[in-house]
Design a protein around this motif. Structure first.
Motif, PDB file in Angstrom:
ATOM      1  N   ARG A 116       0.827  -1.211   0.000  1.00  0.00           N
ATOM      2  CA  ARG A 116       0.000   0.000   0.000  1.00  0.00           C
ATOM      3  C   ARG A 116       0.858   1.257   0.000  1.00  0.00           C
ATOM      4  O   ARG A 116       0.497   2.255  -0.627  1.00  0.00           O
ATOM      5  N   HIS A 117       1.978   1.222   0.696  1.00  0.00           N
ATOM      6  CA  HIS A 117       2.884   2.378   0.673  1.00  0.00           C
ATOM      7  C   HIS A 117       3.363   2.632  -0.757  1.00  0.00           C
ATOM      8  O   HIS A 117       3.342   3.763  -1.239  1.00  0.00           O
ATOM      9  N   LEU A 118       3.775   1.574  -1.429  1.00  0.00           N
ATOM     10  CA  LEU A 118       4.209   1.699  -2.823  1.00  0.00           C
ATOM     11  C   LEU A 118       3.055   2.189  -3.698  1.00  0.00           C
ATOM     12  O   LEU A 118       3.242   3.035  -4.574  1.00  0.00           O
ATOM     13  N   GLY A 119       1.859   1.685  -3.450  1.00  0.00           N
ATOM     14  CA  GLY A 119       0.686   2.146  -4.191  1.00  0.00           C
ATOM     15  C   GLY A 119       0.438   3.626  -3.982  1.00  0.00           C
ATOM     16  O   GLY A 119       0.098   4.352  -4.927  1.00  0.00           O
ATOM     17  N   ARG A 120       0.607   4.094  -2.753  1.00  0.00           N
ATOM     18  CA  ARG A 120       0.438   5.527  -2.470  1.00  0.00           C
ATOM     19  C   ARG A 120       1.486   6.358  -3.213  1.00  0.00           C
ATOM     20  O   ARG A 120       1.181   7.426  -3.735  1.00  0.00           O
ATOM     21  N   GLU A 121       2.720   5.864  -3.232  1.00  0.00           N
ATOM     22  CA  GLU A 121       3.763   6.580  -3.963  1.00  0.00           C
ATOM     23  C   GLU A 121       3.427   6.671  -5.453  1.00  0.00           C
ATOM     24  O   GLU A 121       3.579   7.735  -6.069  1.00  0.00           O
ATOM     25  N   LEU A 122       2.990   5.571  -6.031  1.00  0.00           N
ATOM     26  CA  LEU A 122       2.621   5.571  -7.449  1.00  0.00           C
ATOM     27  C   LEU A 122       1.462   6.521  -7.716  1.00  0.00           C
ATOM     28  O   LEU A 122       1.472   7.269  -8.696  1.00  0.00           O
ATOM     29  N   ALA A 123       0.462   6.488  -6.848  1.00  0.00           N
ATOM     30  CA  ALA A 123      -0.696   7.368  -7.023  1.00  0.00           C
ATOM     31  C   ALA A 123      -0.276   8.830  -6.913  1.00  0.00           C
ATOM     32  O   ALA A 123      -0.729   9.673  -7.700  1.00  0.00           O
TER      33      ALA A 123
ATOM     34  N   ARG B 186      -5.052  15.335  -0.567  1.00  0.00           N
ATOM     35  CA  ARG B 186      -6.220  14.768  -1.262  1.00  0.00           C
ATOM     36  C   ARG B 186      -6.281  13.254  -1.083  1.00  0.00           C
ATOM     37  O   ARG B 186      -7.335  12.694  -0.799  1.00  0.00           O
ATOM     38  N   MET B 187      -5.136  12.585  -1.280  1.00  0.00           N
ATOM     39  CA  MET B 187      -5.120  11.123  -1.142  1.00  0.00           C
ATOM     40  C   MET B 187      -5.477  10.702   0.273  1.00  0.00           C
ATOM     41  O   MET B 187      -6.277   9.782   0.472  1.00  0.00           O
ATOM     42  N   ALA B 188      -4.894  11.365   1.259  1.00  0.00           N
ATOM     43  CA  ALA B 188      -5.170  11.007   2.655  1.00  0.00           C
ATOM     44  C   ALA B 188      -6.633  11.247   2.989  1.00  0.00           C
ATOM     45  O   ALA B 188      -7.277  10.407   3.626  1.00  0.00           O
ATOM     46  N   LEU B 189      -7.162  12.362   2.550  1.00  0.00           N
ATOM     47  CA  LEU B 189      -8.558  12.662   2.819  1.00  0.00           C
ATOM     48  C   LEU B 189      -9.473  11.670   2.114  1.00  0.00           C
ATOM     49  O   LEU B 189     -10.483  11.239   2.676  1.00  0.00           O
TER      50      LEU B 189
ATOM     51  N   VAL C  38      -3.083   5.041  10.271  1.00  0.00           N
ATOM     52  CA  VAL C  38      -2.202   4.565   9.202  1.00  0.00           C
ATOM     53  C   VAL C  38      -2.212   5.551   8.042  1.00  0.00           C
ATOM     54  O   VAL C  38      -1.164   5.935   7.522  1.00  0.00           O
ATOM     55  N   THR C  39      -3.405   5.983   7.650  1.00  0.00           N
ATOM     56  CA  THR C  39      -3.530   6.957   6.568  1.00  0.00           C
ATOM     57  C   THR C  39      -2.750   8.225   6.886  1.00  0.00           C
ATOM     58  O   THR C  39      -1.999   8.738   6.049  1.00  0.00           O
ATOM     59  N   MET C  40      -2.916   8.743   8.079  1.00  0.00           N
ATOM     60  CA  MET C  40      -2.250   9.983   8.455  1.00  0.00           C
ATOM     61  C   MET C  40      -0.732   9.814   8.518  1.00  0.00           C
ATOM     62  O   MET C  40       0.015  10.656   8.019  1.00  0.00           O
ATOM     63  N   ASP C  41      -0.271   8.729   9.098  1.00  0.00           N
ATOM     64  CA  ASP C  41       1.170   8.483   9.178  1.00  0.00           C
ATOM     65  C   ASP C  41       1.790   8.342   7.783  1.00  0.00           C
ATOM     66  O   ASP C  41       2.862   8.880   7.517  1.00  0.00           O
ATOM     67  N   GLU C  42       1.099   7.627   6.907  1.00  0.00           N
ATOM     68  CA  GLU C  42       1.596   7.452   5.537  1.00  0.00           C
ATOM     69  C   GLU C  42       1.653   8.793   4.803  1.00  0.00           C
ATOM     70  O   GLU C  42       2.601   9.071   4.072  1.00  0.00           O
ATOM     71  N   ALA C  43       0.624   9.614   4.980  1.00  0.00           N
ATOM     72  CA  ALA C  43       0.598  10.924   4.318  1.00  0.00           C
ATOM     73  C   ALA C  43       1.756  11.797   4.794  1.00  0.00           C
ATOM     74  O   ALA C  43       2.411  12.464   3.987  1.00  0.00           O
ATOM     75  N   ILE C  44       2.015  11.777   6.077  1.00  0.00           N
ATOM     76  CA  ILE C  44       3.117  12.570   6.628  1.00  0.00           C
ATOM     77  C   ILE C  44       4.454  12.090   6.060  1.00  0.00           C
ATOM     78  O   ILE C  44       5.306  12.895   5.670  1.00  0.00           O
TER      79      ILE C  44
ATOM     80  N   ILE D  27      10.912  20.959   3.145  1.00  0.00           N
ATOM     81  CA  ILE D  27      11.334  20.713   4.526  1.00  0.00           C
ATOM     82  C   ILE D  27      10.191  20.841   5.537  1.00  0.00           C
ATOM     83  O   ILE D  27      10.197  20.204   6.577  1.00  0.00           O
ATOM     84  N   GLU D  28       9.185  21.652   5.236  1.00  0.00           N
ATOM     85  CA  GLU D  28       8.059  21.868   6.142  1.00  0.00           C
ATOM     86  C   GLU D  28       6.831  21.019   5.810  1.00  0.00           C
ATOM     87  O   GLU D  28       5.835  21.061   6.530  1.00  0.00           O
ATOM     88  N   SER D  29       6.877  20.270   4.732  1.00  0.00           N
ATOM     89  CA  SER D  29       5.681  19.552   4.263  1.00  0.00           C
ATOM     90  C   SER D  29       5.135  18.556   5.276  1.00  0.00           C
ATOM     91  O   SER D  29       3.924  18.447   5.453  1.00  0.00           O
ATOM     92  N   GLY D  30       6.000  17.811   5.926  1.00  0.00           N
ATOM     93  CA  GLY D  30       5.535  16.820   6.894  1.00  0.00           C
ATOM     94  C   GLY D  30       4.732  17.451   8.018  1.00  0.00           C
ATOM     95  O   GLY D  30       3.641  16.977   8.359  1.00  0.00           O
ATOM     96  N   ARG D  31       5.256  18.528   8.565  1.00  0.00           N
ATOM     97  CA  ARG D  31       4.557  19.233   9.643  1.00  0.00           C
ATOM     98  C   ARG D  31       3.261  19.854   9.154  1.00  0.00           C
ATOM     99  O   ARG D  31       2.244  19.822   9.844  1.00  0.00           O
ATOM    100  N   PHE D  32       3.301  20.432   7.965  1.00  0.00           N
ATOM    101  CA  PHE D  32       2.119  21.066   7.395  1.00  0.00           C
ATOM    102  C   PHE D  32       1.007  20.040   7.169  1.00  0.00           C
ATOM    103  O   PHE D  32      -0.135  20.247   7.582  1.00  0.00           O
ATOM    104  N   VAL D  33       1.332  18.939   6.528  1.00  0.00           N
ATOM    105  CA  VAL D  33       0.346  17.886   6.261  1.00  0.00           C
ATOM    106  C   VAL D  33      -0.203  17.341   7.573  1.00  0.00           C
ATOM    107  O   VAL D  33      -1.409  17.118   7.701  1.00  0.00           O
ATOM    108  N   ASN D  34       0.651  17.146   8.557  1.00  0.00           N
ATOM    109  CA  ASN D  34       0.207  16.675   9.863  1.00  0.00           C
ATOM    110  C   ASN D  34      -0.820  17.637  10.465  1.00  0.00           C
ATOM    111  O   ASN D  34      -1.872  17.210  10.951  1.00  0.00           O
TER     112      ASN D  34
END
Length: 148
Positions: A4-11, A85-88, A101-107, A116-123
């Motif tokens: 699923r992680h690989l699938g998320r990366e591809l998506a 969008r994907m996480a939502l 799981v969804t939130m952790d994967e998105a981060i 550099i700030e994307s992880g915190r922002f998405v969280n």
């Protein structure tokens, strides 16, 4: 790395490509997915995410716009926007995937592919959305009930 992680990366890569190219036909996307080595189940998950995000884009963006403080969707980087969008989409339309799981994967995707700030922002945005949608209690319950 999980399927699923690989699938998320591809998506994410496919959604980014769609943004850059201004849309893509089904044939374009088939060719895109054939260029990345992955197991069939990872590709199927990626296609499910991609199609779902594209189909529900207006609904997803409406939720995102409501959660952004002093920010607009147009100002989001393409990576952050598509990760959100994907996480939502997963949170709203894929109840078999735990919200945490969804939130952790998105981060993690935001950290890997964003700035550099994307992880915190998405969280922060996903935490706000989780509160608005009543998912925060579900997250807390799952964490409390998980044996250590």
């Amino acid at each position: 790395m999980g399927l699923r992680h690989l699938g998320r990366e591809l998506a994410l890569k496919a959604l980014y490509r769609v943004d850059i190219c201004g849309g893509a036909s089904n044939d374009d996307l088939v060719l895109f997915f054939e260029t990345f080595p992955a197991e069939d189940s990872a590709r199927r998950f990626a296609v499910q995410l991609l199609e779902g995000v594209r189909r529900e884009q207006d609904v997803l963006d409406k939720h995102l716009a409501g959660a952004l403080e002093h920010w607009s969707i147009k100002r989001l980087s393409r990576v952050d926007h598509n990760v959100l969008r994907m996480a939502l989409y997963e949170l709203l339309f894929m109840p078999d995937i735990p919200a945490r799981v969804t939130m952790d994967e998105a981060i993690e995707l935001a950290k890997q592919y964003g700035d550099i700030e994307s992880g915190r922002f998405v969280n922060g945005v996903l935490d706000e959305i989780a509160g608005r949608l009543g998912l925060r209690q579900k997250l807390d319950d799952r964490i409390a009930s998980t044996p250590e």
